[in-house]
Design an enzyme around this catalytic site. Structure first.
Site, mmCIF file in Angstrom:
data_model
loop_
_atom_site.group_PDB
_atom_site.id
_atom_site.type_symbol
_atom_site.label_atom_id
_atom_site.label_comp_id
_atom_site.label_asym_id
_atom_site.label_seq_id
_atom_site.Cartn_x
_atom_site.Cartn_y
_atom_site.Cartn_z
ATOM 1 N N LYS A 127 -2.520 6.336 -4.009
ATOM 2 C CA LYS A 127 -3.607 7.281 -3.693
ATOM 3 C C LYS A 127 -3.340 8.657 -4.288
ATOM 4 O O LYS A 127 -2.197 9.133 -4.282
ATOM 5 C CB LYS A 127 -3.767 7.394 -2.167
ATOM 6 N N SER A 181 -3.761 1.968 9.868
ATOM 7 C CA SER A 181 -3.375 2.040 11.285
ATOM 8 C C SER A 181 -3.964 0.879 12.084
ATOM 9 O O SER A 181 -4.503 1.085 13.179
ATOM 10 C CB SER A 181 -3.797 3.379 11.907
ATOM 11 N N HIS A 188 -7.542 10.036 -1.787
ATOM 12 C CA HIS A 188 -6.984 9.882 -0.432
ATOM 13 C C HIS A 188 -7.883 10.498 0.649
ATOM 14 O O HIS A 188 -8.049 9.945 1.739
ATOM 15 C CB HIS A 188 -5.584 10.506 -0.406
ATOM 16 N N TYR A 208 3.189 10.032 0.747
ATOM 17 C CA TYR A 208 4.187 9.423 1.630
ATOM 18 C C TYR A 208 5.600 9.801 1.190
ATOM 19 O O TYR A 208 6.565 9.577 1.932
ATOM 20 C CB TYR A 208 4.042 7.891 1.668
ATOM 21 N N ASP A 237 0.851 -1.192 0.000
ATOM 22 C CA ASP A 237 0.000 0.000 0.000
ATOM 23 C C ASP A 237 0.886 1.241 0.000
ATOM 24 O O ASP A 237 1.674 1.444 0.919
ATOM 25 C CB ASP A 237 -0.896 -0.001 1.244
HETATM 26 P P1 A2P Z 1 8.435 -0.398 12.798
HETATM 27 O O1 A2P Z 1 8.333 0.132 11.384
HETATM 28 O O2 A2P Z 1 9.697 0.029 13.486
HETATM 29 O O3 A2P Z 1 8.182 -1.894 12.863
HETATM 30 P P2 A2P Z 1 0.309 1.095 11.971
HETATM 31 O O4 A2P Z 1 0.416 0.139 10.823
HETATM 32 O O5 A2P Z 1 -0.881 0.861 12.849
HETATM 33 O O6 A2P Z 1 0.406 2.537 11.520
HETATM 34 O O7 A2P Z 1 1.587 0.842 12.920
HETATM 35 C C1 A2P Z 1 2.888 1.099 12.433
HETATM 36 C C2 A2P Z 1 3.817 1.228 13.607
HETATM 37 O O8 A2P Z 1 3.817 0.007 14.342
HETATM 38 C C3 A2P Z 1 5.241 1.504 13.242
HETATM 39 O O9 A2P Z 1 5.766 2.390 14.195
HETATM 40 C C4 A2P Z 1 5.908 0.134 13.341
HETATM 41 O O10 A2P Z 1 7.261 0.280 13.675
HETATM 42 C C5 A2P Z 1 5.126 -0.530 14.451
HETATM 43 N N1 A2P Z 1 4.962 -1.970 14.287
HETATM 44 C C6 A2P Z 1 4.758 -2.638 13.127
HETATM 45 N N2 A2P Z 1 4.578 -3.940 13.361
HETATM 46 C C7 A2P Z 1 4.656 -4.117 14.688
HETATM 47 C C8 A2P Z 1 4.552 -5.249 15.541
HETATM 48 N N3 A2P Z 1 4.335 -6.459 15.039
HETATM 49 N N4 A2P Z 1 4.691 -5.050 16.882
HETATM 50 C C9 A2P Z 1 4.925 -3.819 17.386
HETATM 51 N N5 A2P Z 1 5.022 -2.700 16.641
HETATM 52 C C10 A2P Z 1 4.896 -2.849 15.299
#
Ligand code: A2P
Length: 309
Positions: free
Chosen positions: A79, A211, A112, A51, A46
């Site tokens: 998007k 998210s 978007h 971005y 995605d």
């Molecule tokens: P990182 O890129 O260092 O892994 P969302 O998709 O809800 O926006 O969340 C993205 C955030 O969650 C990023 O800061 C990412 O950090 C972190 N993240 C991604 N996967 C995990 C996971 N399995 N456990 C904890 N944090 C995660």
């Protein structure tokens, strides 16, 4: 595609889980895309123009094709940013994204936000004296007509929207020649949006959860962290899984597509290992009860307008 899919109203299949790239830094996002598609088993990315990392994603995709993955086995979304809503600018924006991603077509292209900004305000929106983001008077219908033309020209396979409310979708359905295939919205147990999901699905639209982990990297420090929720932790322990895997499993079990963002290989891998266990009805009910109508991505904070009110 190896990831379980849903079928969009356009007839194309879309994997239920993909790699998000919002906030994925330049210098890191390319390696994340390559790891996801070549090693972790992903078949869906995605992206979005805003971005500001599509060039690096595109260079990575070209390496992915060179390494033997087939373009038709990977689903790629991008998007249209708010600055390019005018029908004269929609195709140019799409072509720029295609050039940056080094692709001939997109699987899905989304409006978007239902807000138009002046063209020259890319990528940084500006705020007027009233504290509200400066907007451009462009009817959404005009933008949608230009989105439909992208399908006619073969530049994109499916079109849809993001951050659309029920009323915006109702209006769009009144004039759409090509019905929107998707509504991508913030979605997780603290913002379950059950009625919106039900409404979209009843109209034949799929829903993508952005998210899905509660944006732990960017959320305000005083907001409750979804990944730390004790109920989620208890369910995770029960299955020998992590809280993130429970959140993603809950998303795909309600037939919503989830696009967790990560640039960390072990978390990229962790996030796709959600198709080997199942949450019970009782667990899903418990997760449903956690809803607190809480947005991590609140446009009021960026643009000074109550977008969702
Ligand atoms: P990182 O890129 O260092 O892994 P969302 O998709 O809800 O926006 O969340 C993205 C955030 O969650 C990023 O800061 C990412 O950090 C972190 N993240 C991604 N996967 C995990 C996971 N399995 N456990 C904890 N944090 C995660």
């Amino acid at each position: 595609m190896k990831t379980p899919t849903i079928t969009l109203n356009s007839g194309f299949k879309m994997p239920l889980l993909g790699l998000g790239t919002w906030e994925s830094p330049k210098g890191e996002v390319g390696a994340a895309v390559k790891y996801a598609l070549l090693e972790a088993g992903y078949d869906h990315v995605d992206a979005a123009a805003i971005y500001e990392n599509e060039q690096e994603v595109g260079a990575a995709l070209t390496e992915v094709w060179a390494a033997g993955r087939k373009r038709e086995d990977v689903f790629i979304t991008s998007k249209l940013w708010n600055t390019h809503h005018h029908p004269d600018n929609v195709e140019a924006a799409c072509r720029q994204t295609l050039a940056d991603l080094q692709l001939e077509y997109l699987d899905l292209y989304l409006v978007h936000w239902a807000l138009a900004f002046p063209l020259e305000h890319f990528p940084n929106s500006r705020t007027g004296k009233d504290g509200v983001v400066i907007r451009e008077a462009i009817p959404l219908q005009d933008t949608w007509r230009a989105m439909e033309a992208l399908v006619d020209k073969g530049l994109v396979r499916s079109i849809g929207v993001a951050n659309y409310t029920t009323t915006l979708i109702s209006d769009l359905l009144a004039y759409a020649r090509i019905k929107p295939a998707m509504n991508q919205v913030e979605l997780h147990p603290y913002l379950a949006q059950s009625e919106l999901v039900r409404f979209c699905q009843a109209q034949g639209m799929a829903v993508t959860a952005y998210s899905p982990l509660g944006t732990p990297g960017t959320a305000e420090p005083d907001m409750p962290r979804l990944l730390d929720d004790p109920a989620i932790a208890a369910i995770a322990a029960n299955h020998g899984k992590t809280p993130a895997q429970v959140l993603l499993r809950a998303a795909v079990q309600r037939q919503t597509v989830a696009i967790p963002k990560s640039v960390n290989p072990s978390r990229i891998l962790e996030n796709i290992q959600v198709f080997d266990f199942e949450l019970s009805t009782k667990e899903l009910q418990l997760i449903k009860s956690l809803d607190r109508h809480m947005r991590y991505c609140e446009p009021m904070n960026w643009w000074g307008l109550p977008y969702f009110d």
